[in-house]
Design an enzyme around this catalytic site. Structure first.
Site, short mmCIF file in Angstrom:
data_model
loop_
_atom_site.label_atom_id
_atom_site.label_comp_id
_atom_site.label_asym_id
_atom_site.label_seq_id
_atom_site.Cartn_x
_atom_site.Cartn_y
_atom_site.Cartn_z
N GLU A 27 52.32 33.00 26.92
CA GLU A 27 51.20 33.82 26.43
C GLU A 27 51.80 34.99 25.66
O GLU A 27 52.26 35.96 26.26
CB GLU A 27 50.39 34.35 27.62
CG GLU A 27 49.24 35.22 27.17
CD GLU A 27 48.52 35.93 28.31
OE1 GLU A 27 49.18 36.39 29.25
OE2 GLU A 27 47.29 36.05 28.24
N LYS B 6 40.05 50.92 39.42
CA LYS B 6 41.41 51.36 39.10
C LYS B 6 41.82 50.76 37.76
O LYS B 6 42.12 49.57 37.66
CB LYS B 6 42.42 50.92 40.18
CG LYS B 6 43.74 51.64 40.03
CD LYS B 6 44.92 50.87 40.55
CE LYS B 6 45.41 49.83 39.60
NZ LYS B 6 45.83 50.30 38.26
N CYS C 73 42.67 37.89 26.10
CA CYS C 73 42.99 36.73 26.94
C CYS C 73 42.51 35.45 26.29
O CYS C 73 43.15 34.42 26.40
CB CYS C 73 42.40 36.92 28.33
SG CYS C 73 40.64 37.24 28.29
N GLU D 220 40.56 36.94 36.88
CA GLU D 220 40.55 36.50 35.48
C GLU D 220 41.94 36.80 34.93
O GLU D 220 42.32 37.96 34.78
CB GLU D 220 39.48 37.25 34.68
CG GLU D 220 38.06 36.87 35.07
CD GLU D 220 37.68 35.42 34.73
OE1 GLU D 220 38.47 34.73 34.05
OE2 GLU D 220 36.61 34.99 35.17
P1 NAD Z 1 48.81 43.41 34.69
O1 NAD Z 1 48.68 42.22 35.57
O2 NAD Z 1 50.15 43.97 34.45
O3 NAD Z 1 47.93 44.63 35.24
C1 NAD Z 1 46.56 44.49 35.51
C2 NAD Z 1 46.15 45.54 36.53
O4 NAD Z 1 46.77 45.25 37.79
C3 NAD Z 1 46.58 46.97 36.17
O5 NAD Z 1 45.53 47.85 36.51
C4 NAD Z 1 47.79 47.19 37.08
O6 NAD Z 1 48.03 48.55 37.36
C5 NAD Z 1 47.36 46.44 38.33
N1 NAD Z 1 48.45 46.07 39.25
C6 NAD Z 1 49.78 46.03 39.00
N2 NAD Z 1 50.44 45.62 40.12
C7 NAD Z 1 49.50 45.40 41.07
C8 NAD Z 1 49.54 44.93 42.42
N3 NAD Z 1 50.69 44.60 43.01
N4 NAD Z 1 48.37 44.81 43.08
C9 NAD Z 1 47.19 45.10 42.50
N5 NAD Z 1 47.10 45.55 41.23
C10 NAD Z 1 48.23 45.68 40.52
O7 NAD Z 1 48.08 42.99 33.33
P2 NAD Z 1 48.08 43.77 31.96
O8 NAD Z 1 49.47 43.63 31.39
O9 NAD Z 1 47.48 45.12 32.16
O10 NAD Z 1 47.04 42.92 31.09
C11 NAD Z 1 47.40 41.83 30.28
C12 NAD Z 1 47.07 40.53 31.00
O11 NAD Z 1 45.69 40.49 31.36
C13 NAD Z 1 47.29 39.30 30.13
O12 NAD Z 1 47.93 38.31 30.88
C14 NAD Z 1 45.88 38.85 29.79
O13 NAD Z 1 45.73 37.51 29.46
C15 NAD Z 1 45.15 39.22 31.02
N6 NAD Z 1 43.71 39.32 30.75
C16 NAD Z 1 42.89 38.34 31.24
C17 NAD Z 1 41.54 38.37 30.96
C18 NAD Z 1 40.62 37.30 31.49
O14 NAD Z 1 39.42 37.52 31.50
N7 NAD Z 1 41.11 36.16 31.91
C19 NAD Z 1 41.00 39.42 30.22
C20 NAD Z 1 41.87 40.39 29.74
C21 NAD Z 1 43.22 40.34 30.03
#
Ligand code: NAD
Length: 468
Positions: free
Chosen positions: A371, A168, A275, A241
């Site tokens: 962040e 997803k 990230c 992650e």
């Molecule tokens: P997000 O947490 O808003 O969304 C991530 C995913 O989770 C999306 O597919 C979203 O639709 C889904 N989601 C939303 N609500 C959910 C729920 N209740 N249950 C399950 N899934 C749900 O993150 P984002 O804004 O898309 O991405 C940015 C963030 O990702 C930043 O904090 C960044 O640091 C982090 N990130 C971390 C890494 C790593 O490897 N540590 C890598 C890339 C990005």
């Protein structure tokens, strides 16, 4: 009819609804994709469950071959993947090409790993082996900063082990996943790979469903907490992650030019939406002015614009919500520090801000403590090494960190005092499929990449033979 369809049980299907995908360089929809309702997600889970035993029963070489065929499909269409990735995500073409190439590299790396049992003990009394078995259905939930790579580097280890996979993607970047779905439909048996799209409303269906054995999630720490909570009822295996606020510490003897060049390269990559981007830089007071000057000069070498335009090195922020946040951080920069490069949003319908460097700022400013996920680098002066290590570690996050010095032995020793999953010395952000990657503190749970990352997709099972 949407241009891109979902993959459920081996069939490319329209969604119950559709979703417009915005090009962040224009602020306008550039395509439309299928969007699932809850029933379609449940269908995908049921299909993945049905398909899993036969997929796991195949000889591993057949699973390997399928992963290589998927890698071939990316390679054969690399240009289309890269150009479409720029349109949906915003990053400059060169970075989109790199992401596409990395997706192929990660697929092939995992395809070639061994899952042979490991020998724990073999003597006159016992033979004890560790076996790696599939878990069942794995759900991959991914963010919008690397829409192709992150989904692929979860899919590959999951499938090699004999799990089936439901992906997803993030709602603002579903196209890469759906393009991959088109290729996967011709390669894998029905149900082995499924791709469903939502509008931030169906992730929880996956993360709480009893037939999903594992969730591998990349995204924000706030959503990671929700995934953990949802998984608790069935004690799901989780890899999380999450966010990061990586600090770099520049020691008095660092090479100023080289540090500035590499620090800016990390901080502005993917418009700061990485990230493990450098997100705050602590510089010793004896070289602070010189370093700030060099950083501002480097920043001037990063033209901002549409990622498909030749010469662009910084694209737009990926979506309107992130653009709004970046503008808040620009306001914090103006209030709490002194801007020495950039500092403004561009007058455009796209989501552009100038790559920005901010000096004379301290911990306690939102721009340093949070962040920011935008191309804005705060540069903080320090005098005392213990105090700066405390300042760098003063965060709920602990994804990456870096030390910059010509004395690499001392830097290696200091690395042990940085509370993060990775510490780079004289660079920042380098990663690869063979290098284990983990977050400390609230930056994550579990490991990705390398053998440690692969075996997170396995049920470890000890087989213990008595020889007497
Ligand atoms: P997000 O947490 O808003 O969304 C991530 C995913 O989770 C999306 O597919 C979203 O639709 C889904 N989601 C939303 N609500 C959910 C729920 N209740 N249950 C399950 N899934 C749900 O993150 P984002 O804004 O898309 O991405 C940015 C963030 O990702 C930043 O904090 C960044 O640091 C982090 N990130 C971390 C890494 C790593 O490897 N540590 C890598 C890339 C990005």
């Amino acid at each position: 009819m949407p241009k891109y369809r979902m993959l459920i049980d081996g069939k490319l299907v329209d969604g119950a609804q559709t979703l417009d995908v915005i090009n962040p360089a224009t602020g306008e929809a550039f395509t439309q994709v299928a969007r699932a309702d809850e029933a379609q997600v449940l269908e995908a889970i049921a299909a993945a469950k049905r398909a899993q035993p036969a997929w796991a029963a195949l000889p591993i070489d057949e699973r390997r071959a399928s992963l290589h065929r998927l890698a071939d499909a990316i390679r054969d269409d690399a240009d289309t993947f890269a150009r479409t990735l720029v349109q949906e995500q915003g990053k400059p073409l060169e970075q989109a090409q790199a992401e596409t190439a990395f997706a192929e590299i990660f697929l092939r790396y995992y395809a070639d790993q061994s899952l042979d049992p490991e020998l724990i003990q073999d003597d006159a009394d016992y033979r004890v082996e560790m076996h790696y078995r599939p878990l069942g259905v794995v759900a991959g939930i991914t963010p919008w900063n690397f829409p192709l790579l992150i989904g692929v580097f979860k899919l590959a280890p999951a499938l090699l082990l004999g799990n089936t996979y439901i992906w997803k993607p993030a709602p603002t970047t579903p196209v890469m996943a759906l393009m991959l779905a088109e290729r996967a439909a011709g390669i894998f048996p029905p149900g082995v790979v499924n791709v469903v799209v939502d509008q931030n409303d169906l992730g929880a269906v996956l993360s709480k469903h009893p037939d999903v054995a594992k969730v591998t999630f990349t995204g924000s720490t706030a959503t990671g907490r929700k995934v953990m909570e949802a998984g608790a009822s069935t004690l799901k295996r989780l890899t999380l992650e999450l966010g990061g606020n990586d600090a770099g510490i520049v020691l008095p003897d660092a090479d100023v030019r080289k540090t500035a060049e590499r620090a800016i390269g990390s901080a502005f990559s993917n418009s700061g939406q990485v990230c493990i981007a450098l997100k705050r830089l602590y510089v010793h007071s004896s070289i602070y002015d010189e370093m700030c000057e060099a950083l501002a000069e480097e920043a001037a070498k990063y033209p901002v614009g549409d990622g498909l335009q030749q010469g662009t090195r910084v694209g737009p922020l990926q979506n309107a919500a992130q653009f709004a946040k970046a503008k808040e951080y620009l306001a914090a920069a103006k209030q709490d520090g002194k801007i020495i490069a950039g500092g403004e949003a561009l007058p455009s319908d796209g989501y552009f801000i100038q790559p920005t460097v901010v000096r004379d700022i301290t911990n306690g400013s939102r721009l340093v403590d949070e962040e920011q996920f935008s191309p804005i680098l705060p540069v903080i002066s320090y005098d005392d090494i213990d105090q700066v290590i405390d300042a760098a570690n003063d965060s709920e996050y602990g994804l990456g960190g870096s030390i910059w010095s010509n004395d690499t032995d001392s830097a290696m020793k200091l690395a042990d005092r940085i509370a993060s999953g990775t510490v780079w010395i004289n660079h920042h952000t380098h990663f690869g499929p063979h290098i284990p990657f983990a977050g400390a503190k609230q930056s994550g749970v579990g490991v990705e990449f390398g053998r440690e990352g692969l075996t997170e997709f396995a049920q470890r099972s000890v087989v213990n033979l008595s020889k007497q």
